[in-house]
Design a protein around this motif. Structure first.
Motif, mmCIF file in Angstrom:
data_model
loop_
_atom_site.group_PDB
_atom_site.id
_atom_site.type_symbol
_atom_site.label_atom_id
_atom_site.label_comp_id
_atom_site.label_asym_id
_atom_site.label_seq_id
_atom_site.Cartn_x
_atom_site.Cartn_y
_atom_site.Cartn_z
ATOM 1 N N GLY A 49 0.756 -1.124 0.189
ATOM 2 C CA GLY A 49 0.724 0.135 -0.303
ATOM 3 C C GLY A 49 0.710 1.072 -0.059
ATOM 4 N N GLU A 50 2.308 1.298 -0.110
ATOM 5 C CA GLU A 50 3.125 2.435 -0.227
ATOM 6 C C GLU A 50 2.964 3.264 -1.772
ATOM 7 N N ARG A 51 3.491 4.477 -1.374
ATOM 8 C CA ARG A 51 3.637 4.943 -2.210
ATOM 9 C C ARG A 51 5.063 4.728 -3.412
ATOM 10 N N ARG A 52 5.029 4.044 -4.463
ATOM 11 C CA ARG A 52 6.225 4.033 -4.460
ATOM 12 C C ARG A 52 7.525 5.135 -5.308
ATOM 13 N N ALA A 53 6.446 6.018 -5.479
ATOM 14 C CA ALA A 53 6.666 7.365 -6.936
ATOM 15 C C ALA A 53 5.189 8.032 -7.644
ATOM 16 N N MET A 54 5.454 7.987 -7.781
ATOM 17 C CA MET A 54 5.004 10.022 -8.117
ATOM 18 C C MET A 54 5.489 10.004 -9.696
ATOM 19 N N VAL A 55 3.976 10.475 -10.376
ATOM 20 C CA VAL A 55 4.958 11.276 -11.571
ATOM 21 C C VAL A 55 3.521 12.774 -11.631
ATOM 22 N N ARG A 56 4.279 13.603 -11.943
ATOM 23 C CA ARG A 56 4.314 15.331 -12.217
ATOM 24 C C ARG A 56 3.540 14.793 -13.648
ATOM 25 N N THR A 57 2.064 15.306 -13.722
ATOM 26 C CA THR A 57 1.057 15.202 -14.517
ATOM 27 C C THR A 57 0.777 17.097 -15.368
ATOM 28 N N HIS A 58 0.443 16.715 -16.137
ATOM 29 C CA HIS A 58 0.102 18.763 -16.998
ATOM 30 C C HIS A 58 -1.445 18.707 -16.551
ATOM 31 N N ILE A 59 -2.593 18.573 -17.392
ATOM 32 C CA ILE A 59 -3.759 19.307 -16.801
ATOM 33 C C ILE A 59 -4.882 18.217 -16.362
ATOM 34 N N ALA A 60 -5.105 17.987 -14.788
ATOM 35 C CA ALA A 60 -5.850 17.058 -14.869
ATOM 36 C C ALA A 60 -5.823 15.568 -15.308
ATOM 37 N N PRO A 61 -5.523 14.688 -15.309
ATOM 38 C CA PRO A 61 -5.126 13.566 -16.047
ATOM 39 C C PRO A 61 -6.272 12.883 -15.276
ATOM 40 N N HIS A 62 -7.458 11.981 -16.477
ATOM 41 C CA HIS A 62 -7.848 11.296 -15.870
ATOM 42 C C HIS A 62 -8.588 9.788 -16.150
ATOM 43 N N GLU A 63 -7.007 9.117 -17.026
ATOM 44 C CA GLU A 63 -7.121 8.123 -16.749
ATOM 45 C C GLU A 63 -5.805 7.801 -17.445
ATOM 46 N N VAL A 64 -5.162 6.213 -16.740
ATOM 47 C CA VAL A 64 -3.838 5.749 -17.289
ATOM 48 C C VAL A 64 -3.937 3.965 -17.851
ATOM 49 N N ALA A 65 -3.819 3.840 -18.831
ATOM 50 C CA ALA A 65 -3.740 2.648 -19.721
ATOM 51 C C ALA A 65 -2.092 2.199 -19.094
ATOM 52 N N VAL A 66 -1.694 1.173 -19.194
ATOM 53 C CA VAL A 66 -1.019 -0.301 -18.388
ATOM 54 C C VAL A 66 -1.046 -1.091 -20.357
ATOM 55 N N SER A 67 0.637 -1.561 -20.503
ATOM 56 C CA SER A 67 0.805 -2.025 -21.691
ATOM 57 C C SER A 67 0.543 -3.497 -21.067
#
Length: 339
Positions: A49-67
């Motif tokens: 349950g620990e955060r291991r990384a954080m990505v700073r995005t641009h304007i309001a990321p709504h979705e994330v897809a994994v290959s």
């Protein structure tokens, strides 16, 4: 036109109640959750349950897809009142580093995303143009522009040899040939059809009418409505388990995760996420919204937007195992076996 920038990476009704113990608290892997209110994506170890990384995005990321390999993730920056988004960022899941980003000029409000077979191409919904774009992951070149035959395609789902899209403004579902060799089939479904799912063989598409509170199953070839399940509040997002047996639906209006027996066309369970949150010490409406399934269909990872958490749900035991912290306004979410 598009531009690409390489960047250095440093950046039956079942209420909540005690249930049989499960062998583990979550499968090994990484949860990736898009936090649209603080412009970030968190990579969370599913076991600890620990955060291991954080990505700073641009304007309001709504979705994330994994290959399909689990090695890469794509983040769609949809935009908000600051402006529309047309940027996609790519992340190496193991390191949590952004490898590159593509800006697709002329196609705004990019939302749903799916990697196609081979992981070299990405399918993106473009709400503004009513199309699905097939772009090269390497440089953002648009390989194909697929018509949906509808307005405001919000989400898309892959099934068999087809892409299904939910056209929110028209209340329709489209079945699309990803090669672009044939026009789409467009079928009436309901009103405010935002979420979409497809069976693994691609024969059926499932959507939700958020106005009517109904879940609708459609035969992809004929357009026949083969199921209409009433009684939900706001059927928001949908997915079909990998065995094709269960349609999973989040209902933030009721605070539930609903399980539908696909063959019987009926609800078999409703997992009360709000009650689970209250039992675990969180106050307020959990508002389960975006979610993703583990590849084996045993687990759901659900964005509990109202409490800025991710709910980890074990589907066979109908159990909310626990909540883990996310950023502000968690929305789109995905899971990778890479950790």
């Amino acid at each position: 036109m598009r531009t690409i920038h390489l960047i250095a990476a440093a950046f039956a009704l079942v209420a909540f109640r005690p249930s049989p113990a499960v062998a583990q608290e979550a499968p090994a892997g990484t949860i990736l959750v898009a936090n649209m209110d603080d412009d970030s994506v968190w990579l969370i170890d599913a076991v600890t349950g620990e955060r291991r990384a954080m990505v700073r995005t641009h304007i309001a990321p709504h979705e994330v897809a994994v290959s399909r390999s689990g090695a890469w993730a794509a983040i769609t920056n949809y935009g908000d009142e600051r402006g529309p988004g047309n940027l996609v960022q790519f992340v190496d899941v193991a390191s949590g580093n952004v490898t590159h980003e593509i800006r697709i000029e002329g196609y705004e409000r990019l939302h749903g995303a799916s990697f196609l077979e081979g992981d070299s191409l990405l399918a993106l919904t473009s709400e503004r143009t009513g199309q699905i774009l097939v772009v090269a992951v390497s440089d953002g070149a648009i390989r194909r522009t697929l018509e949906t035959g509808g307005r405001t395609p919000h989400m898309a789902a892959l099934g068999g040899d087809w892409i299904y899209a939910a056209n929110m403004s028209d209340g329709t579902v489209s079945r699309i040939d990803p090669s672009g060799d044939s026009p789409p089939n467009v079928w009436a479904a309901g009103t405010r059809t935002e979420g979409i799912a497809a069976t693994p063989d691609g024969r059926e598409g499932w959507t939700g009418s958020m106005d009517a509170g109904s879940v609708i199953g459609i035969d992809g070839a004929s357009g026949e409505v083969i199921a209409r399940i009433e009684g939900l509040a706001v059927p928001y997002r949908l997915a079909v388990t990998s065995d094709g047996e269960t349609v999973v639906v989040t209902d933030p209006g009721a605070g539930h995760v609903v399980l539908v027996d696909r063959a019987a066309r009926s609800v078999v369970a409703s997992i009360d996420v709000n009650a689970a949150a209250e039992a675990q010490g969180y106050s307020g409406d959990a508002s389960p919204q975006g979610f993703t399934l583990s590849p084996d269909g045993q687990w759901a990872f659900v964005s509990a937007k109202g409490i800025n958490r991710v709910a980890i749900v074990h589907l066979p035991s109908r159990r909310v195992v626990r909540f883990v912290e996310s950023g502000m306004g968690p929305d789109g979410i995905s899971f990778s076996r890479v950790h």
